[in-house]
Design a protein around this motif. Sequence first.
Motif, mmCIF file in Angstrom:
data_model
loop_
_atom_site.group_PDB
_atom_site.id
_atom_site.type_symbol
_atom_site.label_atom_id
_atom_site.label_comp_id
_atom_site.label_asym_id
_atom_site.label_seq_id
_atom_site.Cartn_x
_atom_site.Cartn_y
_atom_site.Cartn_z
ATOM 1 N N ASN A 137 0.850 -1.187 0.000
ATOM 2 C CA ASN A 137 0.000 0.000 0.000
ATOM 3 C C ASN A 137 0.888 1.240 0.000
ATOM 4 O O ASN A 137 1.564 1.540 0.972
ATOM 5 C CB ASN A 137 -0.897 -0.005 1.234
ATOM 6 N N ARG A 138 0.894 1.890 -1.093
ATOM 7 C CA ARG A 138 1.694 3.103 -1.193
ATOM 8 C C ARG A 138 0.957 4.094 -2.074
ATOM 9 O O ARG A 138 -0.013 3.752 -2.746
ATOM 10 C CB ARG A 138 3.076 2.815 -1.756
ATOM 11 N N THR A 139 1.402 5.259 -2.094
ATOM 12 C CA THR A 139 0.804 6.284 -2.930
ATOM 13 C C THR A 139 1.425 6.206 -4.320
ATOM 14 O O THR A 139 2.646 6.170 -4.461
ATOM 15 C CB THR A 139 1.060 7.679 -2.334
ATOM 16 N N TYR A 140 0.558 6.113 -5.305
ATOM 17 C CA TYR A 140 1.020 6.097 -6.685
ATOM 18 C C TYR A 140 0.922 7.501 -7.253
ATOM 19 O O TYR A 140 -0.020 8.235 -6.953
ATOM 20 C CB TYR A 140 0.169 5.146 -7.534
#
Length: 155
Positions: A137-140
């Motif tokens: 889960n990371r910011t794209y």
Amino acid sequence: MLRERFPEGVLEHPEGIDFTLILDRGHLVEVARFLRDERGYDLLSNLTAVDRPECFEVVYHLYSTADPGPPLALKVRLEDKADPRLPSVTGVWEGANFQEREVYDLFGVVFEGHPKLERILLWEGFPGHPLRKDFVNRTYSFEEMRLTLPPEEQR
């Protein structure tokens, strides 16, 4: 009684959990059809999945509209977490259609024989399945996401 009828299909009936059966994936559709046709479980109210450390568990909650009572829960464990697959029950309960698509989209479980197994919440090309525990889960960035979108004329 269900164990007598499907000795290889019903793997467990966990003690202390009155209305839960653990089924073998190869007998899922056969048992589901029996429960609908012979036992009156005509409503699939919920179909979901759980990402457990050792497997995915697909959970079905069934009700009888003619004889209301507590739900019957069916669980199927998929130990191949790299390629989780099981037969679709859309031929038994039409209501499974969107629910199987949601589980496919968010967990990556493939429902073999589904009439239109496509992502339902995210777009084709989205990297991964966000409810899996191994999902990063990371910011794209917008540019990263733009590359996963279908061509503009197909949106």
